[in-house]
Write a protein that holds these residues in place. Structure first.
Motif, short mmCIF file in Angstrom:
data_model
loop_
_atom_site.label_atom_id
_atom_site.label_comp_id
_atom_site.label_asym_id
_atom_site.label_seq_id
_atom_site.Cartn_x
_atom_site.Cartn_y
_atom_site.Cartn_z
N LEU A 186 21.93 25.39 -27.80
CA LEU A 186 21.31 26.54 -28.44
C LEU A 186 21.87 27.82 -27.81
O LEU A 186 21.75 28.02 -26.61
N GLU A 193 15.15 35.91 -26.56
CA GLU A 193 15.66 34.75 -27.29
C GLU A 193 15.58 33.49 -26.43
O GLU A 193 15.29 32.40 -26.93
N GLN A 196 12.06 32.37 -26.52
CA GLN A 196 11.73 31.85 -27.85
C GLN A 196 12.26 30.41 -28.03
O GLN A 196 11.55 29.53 -28.52
N GLN A 197 13.50 30.18 -27.61
CA GLN A 197 14.07 28.83 -27.74
C GLN A 197 13.32 27.84 -26.85
O GLN A 197 13.12 26.68 -27.21
N THR A 198 12.93 28.30 -25.67
CA THR A 198 12.17 27.43 -24.77
C THR A 198 10.84 27.04 -25.41
O THR A 198 10.44 25.87 -25.39
N GLU A 199 10.18 28.03 -25.99
CA GLU A 199 8.91 27.77 -26.68
C GLU A 199 9.11 26.77 -27.82
O GLU A 199 8.29 25.87 -28.02
N ARG A 200 10.19 26.93 -28.54
CA ARG A 200 10.46 26.06 -29.67
C ARG A 200 10.66 24.61 -29.20
O ARG A 200 10.13 23.67 -29.78
N LEU A 201 11.41 24.44 -28.10
CA LEU A 201 11.64 23.09 -27.58
C LEU A 201 10.34 22.48 -27.04
O LEU A 201 10.07 21.30 -27.24
N ALA A 203 7.36 23.14 -28.07
CA ALA A 203 6.52 22.78 -29.22
C ALA A 203 7.01 21.48 -29.86
O ALA A 203 6.22 20.70 -30.39
N ALA A 204 8.32 21.25 -29.80
CA ALA A 204 8.87 20.04 -30.40
C ALA A 204 8.59 18.80 -29.56
O ALA A 204 8.74 17.68 -30.04
N HIS A 230 4.16 25.66 -20.18
CA HIS A 230 3.93 24.35 -20.81
C HIS A 230 4.08 23.21 -19.82
O HIS A 230 4.27 22.06 -20.23
#
Ligand SMILES: [Zn+2]
Ligand SMILES: [Zn+2]
Length: 465
Positions: A186, A193, A196-201, A203-204, A230
């Motif tokens: 990514l 950013e 944001q990408q860390t949050e997205r991962l 959440a996944a 998290h």
């Protein structure tokens, strides 16, 4: 409709039942026991397992083996905790060139083949005694899928924890692009950013985050803050002093690759001191490139090892072999001569400073086969002055701490998950014994060797009776 639901429910229950009811008992009896702690071994030992948990471990004369236990005779062998690979890549398995590897996969079945590759890697790791793997860089959906399929018992492999894609800004070069695409990296270009990408991962559902090299201090910080919210640990892929410094100061949990590849001379005394004082774990990943290359030059026959061949589906093996035909010319190894100048000092600076050292290998990178990567890495550390006992502890107990699983994994003692391997010979005398894994138990189940006898009613060779 309702009947069908009931049938499915009944099937599910019956599939789960053997585990859920009386826990099966398994005993490993007779061999020397290394617990993962840096204490003298226990001779003529026994380990009793109920279900997936170790319930007793000690001298065989003191461990009561119930008559209904299945017994694995480990006499004349060494028992130790299942090895933990703290840096692996299931989507590669020794192929020489990332760009052609990923395009071969795309042309030969795509994601289905990628899954087959990951299954192959997972089996190779487990058969080599690796019962837990930290996967550090692969496309998100495939990472989660292989982890969960192993967890559900559909695929034979180590317990896998995944980062999914790494977070990076890699230069837009042919190699950089091929890596970003293949490993699903990514790209980010600012701290928000990165967060944001860390949050997205998170959440996944990933298990940890991998931050690549070349990020700014603020970007590493943003990743660490988001990940820690998290309860996820951050592993940084860092070689250059500046990157290591940034990752350290940002609070990255594990410094991966630091001290390897000699792309810079050994680090400054200040940086080493700060890493040691912070107690920040280092995983050098020393053996890939700097040892794998000269070791292959010395014995290229290793690439045609018939045992290696057996571990691959034929088509994948053929493609890997084809990629290694002219291996000295591979782009991956073009800096190796320079890297080798500093390889010993790169590792020793941490061994001698008393840094917290885990053990990981970048398993799966060119010629760095899953079936041997970890014993090669451990051997390098021992050759450079780490005691065999400390090296084994690094690959088991310390690795479990580093990944945040010290309560469940890393040692052989009551209450821990039953991940145990049996090797031929004494690894404290010759660490190469780790290349001779005869028996693998993961989660209380025998996956390799063991030749377990059925539960006995006789007590002939039943210590403690
Ligand atoms: Zn890395
Ligand atoms: Zn890696």
């Amino acid at each position: 409709m309702r009947a069908r639901v009931l049938v499915v429910a009944a099937l599910l229950l019956s599939a789960l039942a053997p585990r859920a009811q009386t826990p099966k008992r398994l005993a490993l009896v007779g061999g020397m026991l290394l617990t993962g702690y840096e204490v003298p071994p226990i001779h003529h030992a026994a380990v009793l397992i109920e279900g997936n948990t170790i319930v007793q471990a000690g001298a065989a004369s003191e461990v009561k083996i119930p008559a209904d236990a299945t017994v694995v005779d480990t006499s004349g062998r060494t028992m130790l905790p299942g090895l933990i690979e703290t840096h692996g890549h299931l989507i590669v398995l020794g192929h020489g060139n990332y760009a052609t590897w990923f395009s071969w996969i795309n042309g030969h079945g795509g994601r289905q083949t990628l899954m087959k590759v990951m299954e192959t890697s997972a089996r190779q790791l487990l058969m080599a005694g690796v019962t837990t793997e930290i996967d550090l860089g692969a496309p998100l959906a495939d990472s989660l899928a292989i982890r969960d399929r192993i967890r559900n018992g559909e695929v034979v492999g180590p317990r896998v924890f995944v980062s999914g894609p790494w977070i990076a800004h890699l230069p837009a070069t042919a190699v950089g692009d091929a890596m970003q695409v293949g490993f699903g990296g990514l790209n980010i270009s600012s701290p928000p950013e990165a967060a944001q990408q860390t949050e997205r991962l998170a959440a996944a559902g990933v298990d940890h985050i991998k931050a690549h090299s070349g990020l700014s201090l603020e970007e590493y910080k943003a990743i660490v803050e988001a990940a820690h919210r998290h309860q996820l640990r951050v592993h940084a892929h860092v070689y250059a002093e500046q990157d290591v410094r940034h990752a350290l100061e940002a609070g990255v949990d594990v410094l991966q690759h630091a001290g390897s590849a000699g792309t810079a001379p050994p680090y400054s005394a200040e940086l080493i001191r700060d890493i040691v004082n912070a107690g920040r774990p280092v995983v050098v990943t020393a053996a890939h490139r700097s040892w794998v290359y000269p070791d292959t030059a010395a014995f290229p026959e290793r690439l045609q090892d018939p045992e290696l061949k057996q571990l691959f589906p034929a088509e994948i093996y053929a493609e890997v072999q084809d990629s290694l035909k002219n291996w000295p010319a591979l782009a991956y190894f073009q800096r190796t001569d320079r890297e080798m100048r500093f390889r010993e000092r790169g590792v020793k600076q941490f061994i001698e400073s008393g840094a917290v050292m885990g053990m990981g290998t970048d398993s799966g990178t060119p010629m760095n086969f899953h079936s041997e990567a970890l014993w090669r890495e451990i051997k390098v550390h021992v050759d450079l002055g780490m005691t065999p006992q400390r090296a084994i502890a690094a690959a088991t107990r310390v690795n479990a701490q580093i990944i945040g699983k010290a309560r469940e994994l890393g040692t052989i003692e009551p209450g821990k998950l039953a991940d145990i391997i049996v090797v031929k010979g004494n690894p404290l005398f010759d660490i190469m014994a780790l290349s001779n894994v005869e028996t693998v138990v993961k989660d209380g189940r025998v996956y390799k060797g063991g030749n377990p006898s059925e539960p006995r009613t006789r007590t002939a060779n039943s210590p403690g009776k």
